[in-house]
Scaffold this active site. Structure first.
Site, PDB file in Angstrom:
ATOM      1  N   CYS A 192      79.705  37.265  48.331  1.00  6.17           N
ATOM      2  CA  CYS A 192      79.405  37.293  46.991  1.00  6.17           C
ATOM      3  C   CYS A 192      80.796  37.570  46.166  1.00  6.17           C
ATOM      4  O   CYS A 192      81.460  38.411  46.647  1.00  6.17           O
ATOM      5  CB  CYS A 192      78.685  38.587  46.555  1.00  6.17           C
TER       6      CYS A 192
ATOM      7  N   GLY B 159      71.428  26.429  46.373  1.00  7.32           N
ATOM      8  CA  GLY B 159      71.445  27.738  45.467  1.00  7.32           C
ATOM      9  C   GLY B 159      70.990  27.238  44.252  1.00  7.32           C
ATOM     10  O   GLY B 159      70.062  26.999  43.582  1.00  7.32           O
TER      11      GLY B 159
END
EC number: 1.3.1.-
Length: 330
Positions: free
Chosen positions: A100, A227
């Site tokens: 992330c 995603g």
């Protein structure tokens, strides 16, 4: 491919995305062909485990196994405790987030910030694997190619992870500094795959069935993880599986199918979040679904002013009914 003892039905996965891949969305993607789904990132800090936000993220009622939970943090002991906590909540696979790039994650030295600290990476991986192994729970790792383009250390990180006992590696082909800009580094994914014996999952810029096939062929990865391209387009999993198997495109969904899927998604979303939060968090999903459809801009403006689930649901249903009538009269 397999993750530990779990054999997955196909190599097209949905990526964990904070605020997106909640339980209703994961279940929807699996129904439409996703072979595997990882939960939103859950905090490793025990002080946050009882919060409403974390409790929702740890709710796996009705999910199809294997349930995979992603944890994030920078303290090895705390990460191990978080792994055990989530296993007791139903997790069958623990995924460690070192990918992330968000500032609020990296500012506390977790996520992709950990790539700067290889000794800490090793300590976290060892700590989590050590508590999961006796319980026969595989541990996976999601990471990036490095901190920035001058410091790409993923090959070293990946080799260390494999030696420690990680069961699979997901690699987003960008550095932390790249955020989501530029093009994914498929050459780096290919290099890492060639060096490892564990499964490698390619992630980054996979936005069509054709792109998924190209990435699988080029990198020789065991699977792809989709995603942002799945936001408002959960059909991409079914379409990609069909293309990989048949070598030709599946027809896009008709308005009637889009309506059916979206309304079912909304019902499950409202049940999961309740009235107040449900109507507000559903707005982004609706916006993604309809963004490319005729008249979307005006509809979204009206829909965003509605404050009850029933009003929102009815508005979506009525709007699609108009599109369906138009489609049938063509």
């Amino acid at each position: 491919m397999k993750i530990g003892q779990w054999t997955l039905p196909n190599p097209v996965f949905v990526a964990p995305m904070a605020g997106v891949t909640d339980r209703p969305f994961r279940q929807l993607c699996k129904r439409l062909g996703a072979g595997y789904a990882v939960s939103e990132m859950a905090a490793s800090n025990p002080k946050l485990w009882d919060s409403v936000k974390t409790s929702r993220r740890l709710n796996h009622d009705g999910e199809v196994d294997p349930i995979s939970v992603q944890i994030a943090g920078a303290d090895p002991d705390m990460m191990a405790q978080a792994a055990l906590f989530n296993i007791h909540k139903g997790a069958k696979i623990i995924d460690i987030n070192m990918g992330c790039p968000a500032k609020k994650v990296c500012n506390v030295a977790s996520g992709s910030a950990l790539l700067k600290h290889e000794e800490l990476v090793v300590a976290i991986l060892k700590s989590v694997v050590q508590v999961c192994k006796p319980l026969d729970v595989p541990v996976t790792l999601k990471t990036r190619t490095g901190w920035d383009r001058e410091h790409k250390n993923v090959l070293r990180i990946a080799t260390l992870a494999q030696d420690i006992g990680i069961s699979a590696l997901t690699l987003h082909g960008r550095t932390r500094a790249d955020m989501y800009n530029g093009e994914a580094e498929y050459d780096t994914i290919k290099l890492v795959k060639s060096a490892l014996s564990i499964p490698v999952i390619a992630n980054g810029d996979i936005d069509s069935p054709q792109k998924a096939k190209y990435v699988l062929d080029y990198t020789q990865a065991d699977a792809v993880m989709i995603g942002r391209a799945a936001q408002g387009n959960p059909w991409i999993f079914k379409q990609t599986n069909y293309y990989l198997a048949q070598g030709k495109e599946l027809l896009p969904p008709r308005y009637s199918e889009m309506q059916e899927v979206l309304l079912q998604h909304l019902n499950e979303h409202y049940q999961f979040y309740g009235e107040h939060t449900g109507v507000r968090t559903a707005r982004k999903h609706i916006g993604w679904y309809v963004a490319q459809l005729p008249g979307a801009t005006e509809f979204i403006q009206v829909m965003n002013q509605l404050n009850t689930c029933s009003e929102q649901f009815n508005a979506v249903e009525d709007w699609f009914n108009e599109l369906i009538r138009f489609e049938e009269n063509e």
